[in-house]
Write a protein that holds these residues in place. Structure first.
Motif, PDB file in Angstrom:
ATOM      1  N   ALA A  55       0.837  -1.209   0.000  1.00 25.48           N
ATOM      2  CA  ALA A  55       0.000   0.000   0.000  1.00 25.48           C
ATOM      3  C   ALA A  55       0.870   1.257   0.000  1.00 25.48           C
ATOM      4  CB  ALA A  55      -0.920  -0.002   1.223  1.00 25.48           C
ATOM      5  N   LEU A  56       1.951   1.233   0.794  1.00 23.81           N
ATOM      6  CA  LEU A  56       2.869   2.386   0.804  1.00 23.81           C
ATOM      7  C   LEU A  56       3.493   2.581  -0.569  1.00 23.81           C
ATOM      8  CD1 LEU A  56       4.840   2.207   4.175  1.00 23.81           C
ATOM      9  CD2 LEU A  56       3.110   3.853   3.486  1.00 23.81           C
ATOM     10  N   TYR A  57       3.832   1.468  -1.216  1.00 25.80           N
ATOM     11  CA  TYR A  57       4.430   1.570  -2.539  1.00 25.80           C
ATOM     12  C   TYR A  57       3.442   2.223  -3.512  1.00 25.80           C
ATOM     13  CZ  TYR A  57       6.996   0.513  -6.742  1.00 25.80           C
ATOM     14  OH  TYR A  57       7.676   0.646  -7.923  1.00 25.80           O
ATOM     15  N   GLN A  58       2.225   1.742  -3.514  1.00 26.75           N
ATOM     16  CA  GLN A  58       1.225   2.313  -4.425  1.00 26.75           C
ATOM     17  C   GLN A  58       0.965   3.786  -4.126  1.00 26.75           C
ATOM     18  OE1 GLN A  58      -2.145  -0.329  -4.078  1.00 26.75           O
ATOM     19  NE2 GLN A  58      -1.653  -1.252  -6.057  1.00 26.75           N
ATOM     20  N   ASP A  59       0.959   4.136  -2.841  1.00 26.74           N
ATOM     21  CA  ASP A  59       0.645   5.512  -2.462  1.00 26.74           C
ATOM     22  C   ASP A  59       1.791   6.489  -2.752  1.00 26.74           C
ATOM     23  OD1 ASP A  59      -1.803   4.639  -1.553  1.00 26.74           O
ATOM     24  OD2 ASP A  59      -1.243   4.670   0.573  1.00 26.74           O
ATOM     25  N   TYR A  60       3.034   6.056  -2.548  1.00 30.21           N
ATOM     26  CA  TYR A  60       4.133   7.025  -2.556  1.00 30.21           C
ATOM     27  C   TYR A  60       5.198   6.818  -3.628  1.00 30.21           C
ATOM     28  CZ  TYR A  60       2.190   8.260   1.962  1.00 30.21           C
ATOM     29  OH  TYR A  60       1.351   8.652   2.961  1.00 30.21           O
ATOM     30  N   ALA A  61       5.270   5.666  -4.259  1.00 32.54           N
ATOM     31  CA  ALA A  61       6.357   5.409  -5.220  1.00 32.54           C
ATOM     32  C   ALA A  61       6.441   6.445  -6.339  1.00 32.54           C
ATOM     33  CB  ALA A  61       6.254   3.992  -5.781  1.00 32.54           C
ATOM     34  N   PRO A  62       5.325   6.831  -6.975  1.00 31.45           N
ATOM     35  CA  PRO A  62       5.457   7.827  -8.045  1.00 31.45           C
ATOM     36  C   PRO A  62       6.027   9.167  -7.552  1.00 31.45           C
ATOM     37  CG  PRO A  62       3.339   6.713  -8.200  1.00 31.45           C
ATOM     38  CD  PRO A  62       3.955   6.303  -6.895  1.00 31.45           C
ATOM     39  N   ALA A  63       5.580   9.610  -6.390  1.00 30.78           N
ATOM     40  CA  ALA A  63       6.083  10.884  -5.848  1.00 30.78           C
ATOM     41  C   ALA A  63       7.541  10.747  -5.435  1.00 30.78           C
ATOM     42  CB  ALA A  63       5.235  11.320  -4.657  1.00 30.78           C
ATOM     43  N   LEU A  64       7.902   9.611  -4.864  1.00 32.42           N
ATOM     44  CA  LEU A  64       9.297   9.381  -4.472  1.00 32.42           C
ATOM     45  C   LEU A  64      10.196   9.335  -5.710  1.00 32.42           C
ATOM     46  CD1 LEU A  64       8.706   6.711  -1.720  1.00 32.42           C
ATOM     47  CD2 LEU A  64       9.711   8.977  -1.361  1.00 32.42           C
ATOM     48  N   ARG A  65       9.702   8.719  -6.778  1.00 30.83           N
ATOM     49  CA  ARG A  65      10.465   8.632  -8.020  1.00 30.83           C
ATOM     50  C   ARG A  65      10.719  10.037  -8.579  1.00 30.83           C
ATOM     51  NH1 ARG A  65       7.308   5.102 -10.103  1.00 30.83           N
ATOM     52  NH2 ARG A  65       8.349   3.349  -9.141  1.00 30.83           N
ATOM     53  N   ARG A  66       9.682  10.885  -8.571  1.00 34.53           N
ATOM     54  CA  ARG A  66       9.845  12.274  -9.055  1.00 34.53           C
ATOM     55  C   ARG A  66      10.833  13.035  -8.167  1.00 34.53           C
ATOM     56  NH1 ARG A  66       4.323  11.615  -9.663  1.00 34.53           N
ATOM     57  NH2 ARG A  66       3.896  12.718  -7.712  1.00 34.53           N
ATOM     58  N   PHE A  67      10.696  12.855  -6.868  1.00 33.78           N
ATOM     59  CA  PHE A  67      11.575  13.506  -5.897  1.00 33.78           C
ATOM     60  C   PHE A  67      13.035  13.125  -6.161  1.00 33.78           C
ATOM     61  CE2 PHE A  67      13.732  13.377  -1.747  1.00 33.78           C
ATOM     62  CZ  PHE A  67      13.460  14.637  -1.249  1.00 33.78           C
ATOM     63  N   ALA A  68      13.283  11.839  -6.308  1.00 34.96           N
ATOM     64  CA  ALA A  68      14.655  11.362  -6.544  1.00 34.96           C
ATOM     65  C   ALA A  68      15.153  11.787  -7.929  1.00 34.96           C
ATOM     66  CB  ALA A  68      14.711   9.845  -6.396  1.00 34.96           C
ATOM     67  N   ARG A  69      14.271  11.754  -8.926  1.00 35.31           N
ATOM     68  CA  ARG A  69      14.666  12.120 -10.295  1.00 35.31           C
ATOM     69  C   ARG A  69      15.166  13.558 -10.357  1.00 35.31           C
ATOM     70  NH1 ARG A  69       9.914  11.647 -13.324  1.00 35.31           N
ATOM     71  NH2 ARG A  69      10.072   9.427 -12.947  1.00 35.31           N
ATOM     72  N   ARG A  70      14.523  14.442  -9.601  1.00 29.87           N
ATOM     73  CA  ARG A  70      14.949  15.854  -9.593  1.00 29.87           C
ATOM     74  C   ARG A  70      16.347  16.009  -8.999  1.00 29.87           C
ATOM     75  NH1 ARG A  70       9.573  16.733  -7.886  1.00 29.87           N
ATOM     76  NH2 ARG A  70      10.257  16.977  -5.736  1.00 29.87           N
ATOM     77  N   ARG A  71      16.712  15.112  -8.128  1.00 27.56           N
ATOM     78  CA  ARG A  71      18.006  15.233  -7.458  1.00 27.56           C
ATOM     79  C   ARG A  71      19.132  14.483  -8.156  1.00 27.56           C
ATOM     80  NH1 ARG A  71      14.111  16.454  -4.580  1.00 27.56           N
ATOM     81  NH2 ARG A  71      14.189  17.746  -2.754  1.00 27.56           N
ATOM     82  N   VAL A  72      18.832  13.291  -8.682  1.00 23.54           N
ATOM     83  CA  VAL A  72      19.911  12.451  -9.192  1.00 23.54           C
ATOM     84  C   VAL A  72      19.728  11.989 -10.625  1.00 23.54           C
ATOM     85  CG1 VAL A  72      20.551  11.627  -6.900  1.00 23.54           C
ATOM     86  CG2 VAL A  72      18.903  10.334  -8.247  1.00 23.54           C
ATOM     87  N   GLY A  73      18.615  12.314 -11.248  1.00 22.09           N
ATOM     88  CA  GLY A  73      18.396  11.893 -12.625  1.00 22.09           C
ATOM     89  C   GLY A  73      17.557  10.627 -12.720  1.00 22.09           C
ATOM     90  N   MET A  74      17.126  10.341 -13.934  1.00 20.27           N
ATOM     91  CA  MET A  74      16.198   9.236 -14.189  1.00 20.27           C
ATOM     92  C   MET A  74      16.780   7.877 -13.799  1.00 20.27           C
ATOM     93  SD  MET A  74      13.317   8.187 -15.405  1.00 20.27           S
ATOM     94  CE  MET A  74      12.526   9.082 -16.693  1.00 20.27           C
TER      95      MET A  74
ATOM     96  N   GLU B 241      19.285   6.832 -11.793  1.00 21.92           N
ATOM     97  CA  GLU B 241      19.509   6.591 -10.363  1.00 21.92           C
ATOM     98  C   GLU B 241      18.208   6.607  -9.567  1.00 21.92           C
ATOM     99  OE1 GLU B 241      22.402   6.538  -8.242  1.00 21.92           O
ATOM    100  OE2 GLU B 241      23.955   6.688  -9.758  1.00 21.92           O
ATOM    101  N   SER B 242      17.213   7.336 -10.036  1.00 24.73           N
ATOM    102  CA  SER B 242      15.978   7.468  -9.261  1.00 24.73           C
ATOM    103  C   SER B 242      15.268   6.126  -9.086  1.00 24.73           C
ATOM    104  CB  SER B 242      15.035   8.490  -9.894  1.00 24.73           C
ATOM    105  OG  SER B 242      14.543   8.029 -11.129  1.00 24.73           O
ATOM    106  N   GLU B 243      15.293   5.291 -10.104  1.00 25.94           N
ATOM    107  CA  GLU B 243      14.665   3.971  -9.994  1.00 25.94           C
ATOM    108  C   GLU B 243      15.342   3.146  -8.902  1.00 25.94           C
ATOM    109  OE1 GLU B 243      11.910   2.958 -11.473  1.00 25.94           O
ATOM    110  OE2 GLU B 243      11.753   4.866 -12.519  1.00 25.94           O
ATOM    111  N   ASP B 244      16.676   3.184  -8.877  1.00 22.29           N
ATOM    112  CA  ASP B 244      17.414   2.439  -7.847  1.00 22.29           C
ATOM    113  C   ASP B 244      17.094   2.981  -6.459  1.00 22.29           C
ATOM    114  OD1 ASP B 244      18.619   0.877  -9.791  1.00 22.29           O
ATOM    115  OD2 ASP B 244      20.422   2.128  -9.896  1.00 22.29           O
TER     116      ASP B 244
END
Length: 165
Positions: free
Chosen positions: A10-29, A31-34
């Motif tokens: 449930a946490l993954y479904q709720d937050y993964a897209p936002a976390l991915r965007r958050f990480a992508r802004r900092r480290v790029g596409m 690294e963000s997946e990792d």
């Protein structure tokens, strides 16, 4: 499926897209997946996600910390690559034949490092470039001292094997 697994899902479904965007802004596409995977691995290993009072804050704090770590690793790699390139340039000035051999060895080393699993590579670079102790590395990457020593030995073995040494 167990209750902790359902809570993590449930946490993954709720937050993964936002976390991915958050990480992508900092480290790029790439690294963000990792980082997103590491966030949930971290949460799975360290806490009962069903009991978190503020799961969003917890997950984003992990994301911020992992992003900083990724940026540091990239800086270390860049510094290492720049030093190697500078050394290769200096070797070229003195002897172009030796420079080509040095550059080829550097490329082999770089390729061998890239083939290592990310945690092995991180531990090896922290040990060799930042000269951290195994205990300091264990604290920084969040694994046991024994795991650091085991991963370091395996990383060294894989690098030796890849370089034919």
């Amino acid at each position: 499926m167990t209750a902790p697994d359902k809570a993590l899902g449930a946490l993954y479904q709720d937050y993964a897209p936002a976390l991915r965007r958050f990480a992508r802004r900092r480290v790029g596409m790439q690294e963000s997946e990792d980082i997103v995977q590491d966030i949930y691995l971290h949460a799975l290993q360290r806490v009962d996600v069903a009991t978190l009072e503020s799961p969003r804050a917890y997950l984003f704090r992990i994301a911020a910390n992992l992003s900083v770590d990724a940026i540091r690793r990239n800086r270390i790699r860049s510094r290492y690559a720049e030093d190697a390139a500078r050394d290769a340039d200096q070797a070229e000035m003195s002897n172009s034949g030796d420079a080509i051999a040095t550059l080829m060895e550097f490329q082999k080393l770089r390729a061998a490092l890239e083939r290592l699993p990310p945690l092995y590579r991180e531990i090896l670079l922290l040990k060799r470039l930042e000269h951290l102790t195994s205990a300091e590395i264990a604290a920084r990457v969040g694994v046991s001292l024994r795991t650091v020593e085991r991963h370091l030995a395996r990383a060294n073995d894989e690098i030796r094997r890849d370089l034919g040494a």
